[in-house]
Scaffold this active site. Structure first.
Site, short mmCIF file in Angstrom:
data_model
loop_
_atom_site.label_atom_id
_atom_site.label_comp_id
_atom_site.label_asym_id
_atom_site.label_seq_id
_atom_site.Cartn_x
_atom_site.Cartn_y
_atom_site.Cartn_z
N LEU A 125 -2.65 -4.81 1.65
CA LEU A 125 -1.59 -5.18 2.57
C LEU A 125 -0.33 -5.60 1.85
O LEU A 125 0.67 -5.92 2.46
CB LEU A 125 -2.06 -6.34 3.46
CG LEU A 125 -3.05 -5.93 4.54
CD1 LEU A 125 -3.56 -7.14 5.27
CD2 LEU A 125 -2.40 -4.97 5.52
N ARG A 126 -0.39 -5.59 0.51
CA ARG A 126 0.77 -6.05 -0.23
C ARG A 126 2.01 -5.21 0.09
O ARG A 126 3.11 -5.73 0.21
CB ARG A 126 0.48 -6.00 -1.73
CG ARG A 126 1.30 -6.99 -2.51
CD ARG A 126 1.15 -6.73 -3.98
NE ARG A 126 -0.21 -6.97 -4.44
CZ ARG A 126 -0.62 -8.15 -4.88
NH1 ARG A 126 0.21 -9.14 -4.92
NH2 ARG A 126 -1.86 -8.31 -5.29
N GLY A 127 1.78 -3.90 0.25
CA GLY A 127 2.89 -3.01 0.55
C GLY A 127 3.61 -3.43 1.83
O GLY A 127 4.84 -3.56 1.86
N VAL A 171 5.52 -6.80 1.31
CA VAL A 171 6.73 -6.65 0.50
C VAL A 171 7.80 -5.91 1.29
O VAL A 171 8.97 -6.31 1.30
CB VAL A 171 6.40 -5.91 -0.81
CG1 VAL A 171 7.68 -5.51 -1.52
CG2 VAL A 171 5.57 -6.78 -1.71
#
Lengths: 335, 525
Positions: A272-274, A277
């Site tokens: 889920l970092r995408g 960010v």
């Protein structure tokens, strides 16, 4: 170091400049990776950005630049009275640096003279609330990379060695630069960078002439050159400060969240970092442009920066990730 | 005449020019060149290409610290003198290159790098880009003129706008993409003008600067001048553009073997060879935490030992007040430990001849890509050698950049005869170089084995096979693996594999898994 090259005077390289400004507006975006040819102003941009940013308030004598006395680590001695304003720290992490120097270690001098176990803070402490800059990040030794991964993730540096048990805050914006022809970056480290940009030498001859002209003016008559760009830098600084304030007020409508999730899903970016960010970057971009809500325009503008290095890709795939992102943006958000 | 005295004078006047790279073998010419530099710039501080941070930036002086009871640091070499001499510069570690590059950026020092590299070995690009001047030394010493006197340089030297654009345009024409090239040329032009006591740069200064700074950096040959076919040629000289004059200066300065150099540089990639490719394969220096332990045969890590002993000094002194200096016990001793891993290098030697048939070549490329992705996961280095027509060519020196490898491979054309022996010989050269750098080379040969060009270039199938065997015998001891890309397994190739003591895999029957197992086995041994 004397006055660095003014940020506004950098010719072209809009992607890199935007990415850096976004991390200045919202440091939680998590760093910038700048990959590209030699001599494209990667290091210049980092140093210029730091000089551009407004100073921060820090407790006098605090080794980790804490804003409040309560935040100072308990091992810190020699704390002064009150706070003073210091320039945003930019710490260079040179290649071949020792682990001790990065994390901090036993202070030999104090141990020798006073026979006491004291902690000598390292680069991570100095970079707290500022920037940690790694040139040639792709050539960094693996064991240092491991260290950084851990700290960048937790925002805290924990030292357990030589009988010391120390922890302190280490929140910094990681800026890495390198030349991809000299080696690849470990995927784990790649993932830690919020944004990534590719830079190339200007193709246009007039741009090139302008680069040299400004650089030459900077080197031959520094005072006049800095004076000439002072106003531009000040205006940019004011916009960044304003954007920081406006950041909380930027509205994120349901539709924008949906767009972001759809985009990441379509690109098959891991974790889920995408999404996170991209959301933060879009919000910072909206704040920087003085808009009140995140719209597709913002998402479209920052999506390549936030996602291009997150594609699950064949390591041998040609560097066509930009085109892939563009294509998916077209498909998802419409032309 | 050698431009070295002039270069030395320029560096003396402006350390911002970075330095000079002297390329050539050790000999009288090198000694003479260094003498000229020393006479103009003052004593040279010698560095070592593999030196570490302690020597460069200073370290704790253990003896003095122990004697005085407080930490005393020695001054590093960088603090000693502003003129640095880096011998065997082609062996510079990436760390040192990065550190020196940062030091040079501060315009505090002048670097004289003596590059004794052979072929593709060269000074790391990070440093080469910061040194304005690159000079190939002659084989024998030639008389060097006197260093021009300092004179009375003007305070400021202006550059006419037109000349500035000319220099940048010329840099672009010559394929010098790094803006530092043009920047340094400009700086050198200024220095030349100042040396002559002028307050403005003239065309003459600019062309001399272009010749000194831009010519050695050229990655593209400028278009040859149009033949003076028309009889009015003489009048042309009057209307010649400054750009042409600059270009002519550069062209005159280009060495005669420029084509070979360009080819070599092209093989290293457009921006030249990066320090990545030059990385010592054998990372001898990766230190592990020092280990406690009494009598060992390793080196004692003094700092770690001091650290271990330090906290106890007050207590121990109380127990033995008559002792002077720090008190050590056996269990304070710490030993240095290093992890030594040798990097693997896979040298892909690919047959691109006509007999390998284009369809098979595509399959061979596929096989290489498969192996490449494994190399990626193991972080091996890879190199690429191709042979076709009349010879073999190192397409890519050892690198970790798989993107580059793949690009080169995809662009590999096919056709022509099969100079198998040449290919093997090229691979052997590369393997030897790699081993010298501490890497462990493995040769992966992909061919149909129908070699038909002998080493002397004649088309003789029998002689070709004999030559291939001979080269292979010289390769014994190097790990190798042979992938037969022919439609039918070739007995010649099987014999070659026996000579090499290498696994032999006919590609038609080698599926992905067998391929990877075979490579793993070859690498593990």
């Amino acid at each position: 170091m004397t006055h660095p090259f003014p940020f506004s005077a950098i010719v072209g390289q809009d992607g890199m400049k935007t990415a850096m400004i976004l991390t200045a507006v919202d440091p939680t975006i998590g760093g910038v990776l700048v990959f590209g040819d030699r001599g494209t102003g990667k290091s210049t941009a980092v140093r210029a950005l730091a000089a551009l940013l407004p100073p921060i308030e820090a407790v006098r004598g605090c080794p980790v630049n804490s804003a409040r006395r309560a935040d100072c680590p308990d091992w810190a001695t020699d704390l002064g009275k009150g706070t003073h304003s210091i320039a945003t720290p930019v710490v260079d992490l040179p290649l071949g640096v020792s682990e001790d120097r990065v994390t901090g270690a036993l202070d030999i001098e104090r141990a020798l003279t006073l026979g006491e176990k004291a902690f000598q803070p390292g680069l991570l402490a100095a970079a707290n609330r500022g920037y940690l800059y790694i040139d040639e990040v792709n050539l960094l030794e693996d064991h240092i990379v491991d260290l950084l991964l851990d700290v960048a993730q937790s925002g805290e540096n924990v030292v357990e060695r030589e009988g010391l048990s120390i922890r302190h805050a280490a929140r910094f914006v990681l800026v890495g630069s390198g030349n991809p022809e000299e080696g690849e970056l470990r995927p784990q480290l790649l993932d830690r960078f919020g944004l990534s940009v590719d830079v190339a030498s200007p193709k246009d001859i007039d741009d090139r002439i302008e680069v040299i002209r400004r650089r030459d003016a900077y080197e031959t008559d520094r005072t006049a050159f800095l004076l000439r760009w002072q106003a531009e830098d000040a205006a940019l600084r004011a916009r960044i400060v304003a954007a920081r304030k406006a950041l909380r007020a930027v509205d994120t409508p349901e539709a924008a969240l949906r767009d972001i999730a759809g985009l990441c899903l379509a690109l098959g970016s891991d974790g889920l970092r995408g999404e996170l960010v991209l959301l933060r970057a879009a919000r910072a971009f909206a704040a920087f442009r003085d808009d009140t809500a995140v719209t597709r325009t913002h998402i479209r503008a920052v999506a390549p920066l936030a996602l291009r290095h997150r594609l699950r890709r064949d390591p041998l795939d040609e560097a066509g990730s930009d085109t892939r992102v563009e294509r998916v943006i077209e498909a998802e958000l419409g032309a | 005449m050698s431009p070295l005295p002039l270069i030395a004078a320029l560096l003396r006047a402006d350390p911002g020019l970075g330095g000079v790279v002297l390329r050539g073998r050790a000999g009288p010419a090198q000694t003479a060149a260094l003498d000229v530099c020393a006479s103009a710039l003052g004593p040279l501080t010698a560095l070592h290409p593999a030196m570490g941070p302690e020597a460069l930036d200073g370290e704790v002086d253990a003896a003095a610290s122990l004697a005085s009871g407080r930490v005393i640091r020695t001054a590093g070499l960088l603090a000693r003198g502003p003129v640095l001499r880096l011998p065997s510069a082609e062996r510079t570690t990436p760390w040192l290159a990065a550190r020196l590059a940062r030091h040079l950026d501060g315009c505090r020092s002048v670097l004289i790098a003596v590059d004794e590299g052979i072929d593709a070995e060269a000074l790391p690009q990070a440093l080469a880009a910061r040194c304005a001047f690159h000079l190939t030394l002659p084989d024998r010493a030639e008389p060097l003129g006197p260093v021009p006197p300092e004179g009375d340089p003007p305070a400021t030297v202006t550059v006419p706008e037109a000349l500035l654009s000319e220099i940048v345009t010329l840099a672009a024409t010559l394929g010098v993409d790094d803006p530092r090239g043009a920047m340094l040329a400009l700086r050198a032009a200024r220095g030349l003008a100042a040396l002559a006591g002028r307050t403005a740069v003239t065309l003459e200064d600019a062309s001399r600067a272009a010749e000194l700074v831009l010519a050695p950096r050229a990655t593209r040959l400028p278009e040859p001048p149009p033949e003076a076919s028309d009889p009015e040629a003489p009048s042309e000289t009057e209307t010649r553009l400054p750009e042409d004059i600059l270009l002519d200066a550069v062209r005159a300065a280009l060495p005669t073997d420029i084509l070979a150099q360009l080819a070599r540089r092209a093989a290293r990639g457009a921006t030249g060879q990066g320090s990545g490719a030059k990385r010592r394969g054998n990372r001898r220096g990766r230190p592990l935490p020092a280990r406690a332990g009494g009598a060992g045969n390793g080196r004692i890590d003094l700092v770690a030992t001091l650290r271990a002993a330090a906290p106890w000094q007050t207590i121990r002194r109380r127990a033995a007040p008559e002792r002077r200096g720090p008190i050590f016990r056996q269990d304070d001793l710490r030993h240095r430990r290093f992890e030594e891993t040798s990097d693997r290098l896979l040298i892909f030697t690919v047959d691109a001849s006509g007999s390998a048939a284009l369809a098979r070549l595509a399959e061979a490329k596929g096989a290489v890509e498969l192996l490449l992705s494994q190399a990626y996961s193991r972080r091996d280095h890879v190199a690429l050698v191709a042979f076709r027509g009349t010879g073999a060519e190192a397409l890519l020196p050892p690198t970790r950049s798989l993107v580059q490898t793949k690009r080169r491979l995809a662009a590999l054309p096919g056709g022509g005869a099969t100079p198998l022996a040449h290919g093997l010989r090229e691979a052997r050269t590369m393997a030897v170089t790699a081993r010298r750098k501490g890497m462990t080379p493995t040769i992966v040969l992909l061919t149909d084995g129908r070699g038909n060009v002998a080493l002397d270039g004649t088309r003789d199938r029998a002689q070709a096979a004999e030559d291939a065997q001979r080269v292979a015998r010289g390769l014994r001891g190097t790990d190798a693996i042979i992938l037969d890309t022919g439609a039918r397994p070739s007995p010649t190739l099987r014999r070659l594999a026996e000579t090499l003591d290498a696994p032999y895999l006919p590609l038609p029957r080698a599926d992905a898994q067998r391929l990877s197992q075979a490579v793993d086995a070859a690498c593990a041994s």
